[in-house]
Design a protein around this motif. Structure first.
Motif, PDB file in Angstrom:
ATOM      1  N   CYS A  28      54.119  40.653  45.453  1.00 26.89           N
ATOM      2  CA  CYS A  28      53.419  40.518  46.726  1.00 26.89           C
ATOM      3  C   CYS A  28      53.726  41.699  47.622  1.00 26.89           C
ATOM      4  O   CYS A  28      54.876  42.109  47.787  1.00 26.89           O
ATOM      5  CB  CYS A  28      53.837  39.217  47.410  1.00 26.89           C
ATOM      6  N   GLY A  29      52.674  42.265  48.213  1.00 22.34           N
ATOM      7  CA  GLY A  29      52.824  43.365  49.152  1.00 22.34           C
ATOM      8  C   GLY A  29      51.799  43.259  50.256  1.00 22.34           C
ATOM      9  O   GLY A  29      51.371  42.162  50.616  1.00 22.34           O
ATOM     10  N   ALA A  30      51.384  44.409  50.792  1.00 18.11           N
ATOM     11  CA  ALA A  30      50.424  44.462  51.898  1.00 18.11           C
ATOM     12  C   ALA A  30      50.949  43.689  53.099  1.00 18.11           C
ATOM     13  O   ALA A  30      50.335  42.737  53.572  1.00 18.11           O
ATOM     14  CB  ALA A  30      49.052  43.949  51.475  1.00 18.11           C
ATOM     15  N   GLY A  31      52.115  44.113  53.559  1.00 15.09           N
ATOM     16  CA  GLY A  31      52.741  43.450  54.690  1.00 15.09           C
ATOM     17  C   GLY A  31      54.226  43.249  54.407  1.00 15.09           C
ATOM     18  O   GLY A  31      54.778  43.837  53.485  1.00 15.09           O
ATOM     19  N   MET A  32      54.858  42.420  55.180  1.00 12.23           N
ATOM     20  CA  MET A  32      56.276  42.089  54.985  1.00 12.23           C
ATOM     21  C   MET A  32      56.365  40.611  54.598  1.00 12.23           C
ATOM     22  O   MET A  32      56.448  39.729  55.463  1.00 12.23           O
ATOM     23  CB  MET A  32      57.064  42.380  56.255  1.00 12.23           C
ATOM     24  N   PRO A  33      56.360  40.316  53.288  1.00 10.56           N
ATOM     25  CA  PRO A  33      56.314  38.917  52.836  1.00 10.56           C
ATOM     26  C   PRO A  33      57.657  38.214  52.930  1.00 10.56           C
ATOM     27  O   PRO A  33      58.327  37.951  51.924  1.00 10.56           O
ATOM     28  CB  PRO A  33      55.841  39.060  51.383  1.00 10.56           C
ATOM     29  N   PHE A  34      58.068  37.856  54.137  1.00 13.87           N
ATOM     30  CA  PHE A  34      59.360  37.219  54.337  1.00 13.87           C
ATOM     31  C   PHE A  34      59.463  35.873  53.630  1.00 13.87           C
ATOM     32  O   PHE A  34      60.522  35.497  53.140  1.00 13.87           O
ATOM     33  CB  PHE A  34      59.635  37.029  55.833  1.00 13.87           C
ATOM     34  N   TYR A  44      58.827  39.291  43.297  1.00 16.41           N
ATOM     35  CA  TYR A  44      58.888  40.749  43.204  1.00 16.41           C
ATOM     36  C   TYR A  44      58.211  41.349  44.433  1.00 16.41           C
ATOM     37  O   TYR A  44      57.000  41.597  44.431  1.00 16.41           O
ATOM     38  CB  TYR A  44      58.187  41.235  41.925  1.00 16.41           C
ATOM     39  N   PRO A  45      58.948  41.556  45.518  1.00 17.03           N
ATOM     40  CA  PRO A  45      58.345  42.137  46.719  1.00 17.03           C
ATOM     41  C   PRO A  45      57.940  43.586  46.470  1.00 17.03           C
ATOM     42  O   PRO A  45      58.623  44.329  45.761  1.00 17.03           O
ATOM     43  CB  PRO A  45      59.465  42.043  47.755  1.00 17.03           C
ATOM     44  N   ILE A  46      56.824  43.984  47.058  1.00 18.05           N
ATOM     45  CA  ILE A  46      56.360  45.371  46.986  1.00 18.05           C
ATOM     46  C   ILE A  46      56.716  46.051  48.297  1.00 18.05           C
ATOM     47  O   ILE A  46      56.254  45.647  49.366  1.00 18.05           O
ATOM     48  CB  ILE A  46      54.842  45.429  46.749  1.00 18.05           C
ATOM     49  N   ILE A  47      57.552  47.068  48.207  1.00 16.06           N
ATOM     50  CA  ILE A  47      58.007  47.768  49.405  1.00 16.06           C
ATOM     51  C   ILE A  47      57.869  49.273  49.192  1.00 16.06           C
ATOM     52  O   ILE A  47      57.614  49.738  48.083  1.00 16.06           O
ATOM     53  CB  ILE A  47      59.465  47.386  49.774  1.00 16.06           C
ATOM     54  N   MET A 106      48.172  39.489  47.975  1.00 12.64           N
ATOM     55  CA  MET A 106      48.357  40.291  49.187  1.00 12.64           C
ATOM     56  C   MET A 106      48.833  39.381  50.303  1.00 12.64           C
ATOM     57  O   MET A 106      48.209  38.347  50.561  1.00 12.64           O
ATOM     58  CB  MET A 106      47.034  40.945  49.608  1.00 12.64           C
ATOM     59  N   TRP A 107      49.930  39.736  50.955  1.00 13.55           N
ATOM     60  CA  TRP A 107      50.416  38.920  52.057  1.00 13.55           C
ATOM     61  C   TRP A 107      49.397  38.856  53.187  1.00 13.55           C
ATOM     62  O   TRP A 107      49.334  37.863  53.921  1.00 13.55           O
ATOM     63  CB  TRP A 107      51.745  39.468  52.562  1.00 13.55           C
ATOM     64  N   GLU A 108      48.576  39.900  53.312  1.00 16.07           N
ATOM     65  CA  GLU A 108      47.546  39.926  54.354  1.00 16.07           C
ATOM     66  C   GLU A 108      46.283  39.177  53.945  1.00 16.07           C
ATOM     67  O   GLU A 108      45.320  39.117  54.707  1.00 16.07           O
ATOM     68  CB  GLU A 108      47.189  41.372  54.707  1.00 16.07           C
TER      69      GLU A 108
END
Length: 472
Positions: A131-137, A151-154, A105-107
């Protein structure tokens, strides 16, 4: 049902079946290893994963330090150790060539530190990071540095567009896929935006189609999209398979792996899943992350709901409708509330809800004295499991690791809650399961009326994967 063809993802040919990552000792190396061994992609969670002593016993995550900063450092050590342990277990089960993903979790507090350390100490073991829960730049930079796919989660094409333009275009070769987590259908934390109505779900097909259009602008025609949220049987998604408009598609299963023989969750939790009915899953905003999340309507969730309902606005001086005085505390302090709320307060006090807790919205919630003590203790004991926590006002940055904001008593300590349910055992296991927030996919109720699970049948991961491939 039509044949399910393998796809190319992360440099490997795989079945388009992805195990969804579930944090805090739920998506383990065992579950992930067997999912990958069955031909899909298994996912370990690196969110406070379990580690083990020399005898194979789980090491309890007990925090001994006095300060927030020191407790946070303890948490990071536990998380790194647990992530390494689960990654190695998954690799041993899956074999040398199968893909293994890690979910973060990015958070999560210390996210970059934790996943970087895990990847560095398990070279060649983890092949991808979701990775998700936020904007993982910074996800693309972190993954490419360690030679793994990301693999970003959007939840929308717009979100991916922002990530690509700001960061991901610098590391396109390591983008293994994009996880579309439907804001209304997915379990756990959901990415509903302020412009989207939580009570009015949208059809995922046009949203995923829009995501693909955005990706094609950047030459990502063959990069898979992973559909996450309410995927039960692939026979219900046949029009998505081999669809030229959508391009390569995989499907993520978060809830389904819970009820398998390899699933590590307590038996009481597995038994509870079999009793769920349609309408038992509730989309709420009680999570300390600030995101919407889906969970089972149990006693704990209902208590959080009732806690928020026992809430009043107030003023320190009479103004508008806030004109009736209410005296509270040993010093007889006075606030002013509406006439209607004054009646509510009288009723709550008769029921034992006599303690007031201030919220960030400048309201008071009424709880019992026992509840107040527990809430305040948990807020004080915070170890920083989230980078920004509404419940405790924890922050990774700022003076003394605090946001400076008031803690929110309408939320809960996610670390304690999930640790308790993940490790519930003994005669009180059912009570622990019922009295803790149990994250669930919105289709969790289907266990109870699916013939596949009749007569208490619990499949192995391989049996589940085989049945998903052939339809039901």
């Amino acid at each position: 049902m039509k044949a399910v063809n393998p796809i190319l993802m992360g440099g490997k040919e795989i079945l388009p079946l992805i195990e969804g990552g579930k944090g805090v000792a739920v998506s383990t190396g065992v579950s992930a290893g067997y999912w990958s061994a069955a031909g899909g992609v298994g996912t370990i969670s690196v969110v406070n994963a379990d580690s083990y002593d020399d005898k194979g016993n789980i090491i309890p995550q007990i925090y001994h330090a006095k300060t927030r900063r020191e407790r946070h450092e303890e948490l990071i050590k536990y998380a790194i150790s647990g992530g390494i342990s689960q990654a190695r277990i998954a690799r041993e089960i899956a074999g040398s060539n199968a893909p293994i993903h890690a979910n973060v979790m990015w958070e999560m507090g210390g996210c970059e530190t934790v996943i970087s350390a895990v990847l560095e100490q398990t070279k060649g073991t983890i092949t991808g990071v979701t990775c998700g829960a936020g904007m993982p730049f910074r996800l693309s930079e972190l993954a490419s540095k360690n030679g793994v796919y990301y693999y970003p989660i959007i939840s929308s094409g717009r979100a991916f567009n922002a990530l690509w333009r700001r960061a991901y275009k610098k590391h396109p070769e390591w983008l293994g896929g994009v996880v579309y987590e439907d804001p209304w259908r997915a379990g756990g934390h959901n990415g509903l935006s302020n412009s989207e109505n939580p009570l009015e779900p949208q059809d995922p097909f046009p949203r995923v189609l829009e995501l693909r259009k955005v990706m094609r602008q950047y030459g990502l025609d063959n990069t898979p999209i992973i559909m996450a949220g309410s995927v039960w049987w692939l026979s219900e998604w046949e029009d998505w398979l081999d669809n030229p408009d959508l391009g390569p598609i995989a499907f993520q299963f978060g809830t389904r792996p819970l009820l398998t023989k390899e699933s590590p969750i307590p038996q009481a939790w597995k038994d509870r899943l079999r009793t769920l009915k349609k309408g038992d899953i509730y989309l709420n905003q009680f999570s300390p992350t600030g995101f919407y999340s889906s969970a089972v309507k149990n006693s704990f969730l209902l208590d959080l709901k009732a806690r928020s309902e026992r809430q009043v606005s107030f003023a320190k001086e009479p103004e508008g409708e806030l004109i009736l005085p209410y005296e509270y505390g040993a010093r007889g302090r006075v606030i002013y509330v509406t006439a209607q709320d004054r009646e509510h307060i009288a009723g709550w006090e008769q029921q034992g809800f006599t303690q007031m807790l201030l919220t960030p919205d400048n309201t008071y919630v009424f709880v019992t004295p026992e509840q107040a003590k527990l809430i305040q203790k948990e807020q004080a004991d915070c170890m920083g499991c989230l980078s920004m926590c509404r419940f405790s006002n924890w922050s990774q940055h700022g003076p003394e690791f605090t946001t400076g904001n008031r803690p929110d008593p309408r939320s809960f300590c996610i670390q304690r809650t999930l640790q308790e349910i993940a490790h519930a055992s003994g005669e009180h296991a059912e009570e622990v399961v019922d009295h803790n927030l149990m994250f669930s996919g919105t289709q969790g109720w289907r266990f109870s009326n699916d013939p596949f699970y009749a007569n208490g049948f619990t499949p192995t991961v391989k049996e589940l994967v085989d049945r998903i491939l052939t339809g039901y």
